[in-house]
Design a protein around this motif. Sequence first.
Motif, short mmCIF file in Angstrom:
data_model
loop_
_atom_site.label_atom_id
_atom_site.label_comp_id
_atom_site.label_asym_id
_atom_site.label_seq_id
_atom_site.Cartn_x
_atom_site.Cartn_y
_atom_site.Cartn_z
N LYS A 86 0.84 -1.19 0.00
CA LYS A 86 0.00 0.00 0.00
C LYS A 86 0.89 1.25 0.00
N VAL A 87 0.60 2.18 -0.91
CA VAL A 87 1.35 3.44 -0.94
C VAL A 87 0.84 4.32 0.20
N VAL A 95 13.81 14.58 -7.23
CA VAL A 95 13.75 13.13 -7.02
C VAL A 95 12.57 12.88 -6.10
N LEU A 96 11.62 12.14 -6.60
CA LEU A 96 10.40 11.86 -5.83
C LEU A 96 10.64 10.72 -4.86
N THR A 97 9.93 10.75 -3.73
CA THR A 97 10.01 9.67 -2.75
C THR A 97 8.63 9.06 -2.56
N VAL A 98 8.55 7.75 -2.72
CA VAL A 98 7.29 7.03 -2.51
C VAL A 98 7.50 6.07 -1.35
N TYR A 105 10.91 4.17 -2.04
CA TYR A 105 11.43 4.18 -3.41
C TYR A 105 11.70 5.62 -3.84
N ARG A 106 12.76 5.81 -4.61
CA ARG A 106 13.06 7.14 -5.13
C ARG A 106 13.22 7.06 -6.64
N ALA A 107 12.72 8.09 -7.33
CA ALA A 107 12.79 8.08 -8.80
C ALA A 107 12.65 9.50 -9.32
N ARG A 109 10.92 10.31 -11.97
CA ARG A 109 9.59 10.46 -12.56
C ARG A 109 8.65 9.43 -11.95
N LEU A 110 7.36 9.78 -11.90
CA LEU A 110 6.37 8.89 -11.30
C LEU A 110 5.08 8.96 -12.11
N ILE A 111 4.52 7.80 -12.41
CA ILE A 111 3.19 7.73 -13.03
C ILE A 111 2.23 7.14 -12.00
N ILE A 112 1.16 7.86 -11.70
CA ILE A 112 0.15 7.40 -10.75
C ILE A 112 -1.06 6.92 -11.56
N ALA A 113 -1.36 5.64 -11.45
CA ALA A 113 -2.54 5.06 -12.12
C ALA A 113 -3.19 4.13 -11.10
N ALA A 114 -3.80 4.74 -10.09
CA ALA A 114 -4.23 3.99 -8.91
C ALA A 114 -5.73 3.77 -8.85
N GLY A 115 -6.40 3.87 -10.00
CA GLY A 115 -7.83 3.56 -10.04
C GLY A 115 -8.62 4.38 -9.04
#
Length: 304
Positions: A86-87, A95-98, A105-107, A109-115
């Motif tokens: 679960k996010v 740098v994004l942090t999830v 997690y760090r990246a 770029r981030l794509i959110i497709a969480a319905g």
Amino acid sequence: PGHRRTGLVVLGPAGDPELEGCRRSLGTDQVLDATVLARRFPGLRLHAGEVAVWDGTGGVLFADRALRAVQDVFRRHGGTLRDGEKVLRIEPGAVLTVTTTAGVYRAPRLIIAAGAWTGALVAPLGLRLPLQPLRINVCYWREKEPGSPSTGRASPCFMALGLSRAPHGVYGLPALEYPGLVKVCYHHGSPTDPEERDRLPPGTPHPDVALLSSFISSYLPGLEPRPAVVETCLYTNTPDEDFILDRHPKFSNIIIGAGFSGHGFKLAPVVGKLLCELSLGEEPSHSTAPFTITRFPGVLQAAL
């Protein structure tokens, strides 16, 4: 195979704008009246003033096989799937942090497709997206005389548009998932919290199931008018029922794909390509103008 071609019958009142739009976009003049429809597809019945449009290219996607195929390709290209996490938090930045229940997690770029969970995930990022999760009853109806496989021709899929008794439309798929059970559903549901979708108080009325029973008695007389199986799924609807495929207005390295409004799955490959192009800063291969976040008033003010 992940797909079966069955053909598609679109039925509704003659001259209905949505039905006419279907006929034009299909590029076919195959309009069937009640007599022709009854001869070709005895299970479907039309009523006075109604017509049907035939699309021979229509069919059924087998969702589980399609998802497995896509995930296999993703893994072959070096992707990692993390199920059951679960996010908890998304922190913007170059740098994004999830943060999830299993790690951080760090990246770049981030794509959110969480319905149905997208609205709650992006709210802390200053976005108030007009996403309404709906609880949908997915109903299967028993054939009075189960079709013999030896006929060699599956029943078609169908959609009913423009009917006053079913303003959001009814759709049906042939008996492919459960033997002898035809899937017929109302293209709408009741507002829900996705975390609570299975906690329905006993005795809760199901007006859409009653609507479907009446529809089946009238249009599909070969089916028992009481559902044999009722499952649930979630839609996440936007006010105009078009998707959101866009960058976050403030954090351009966050891309959002949401609001698929019950008609997104079949378009997943092209949607994935567009979200990828947006995340890489490339020119999208199709116009995303109809899918911007800012078409909804009040969203940007909340974000900036």
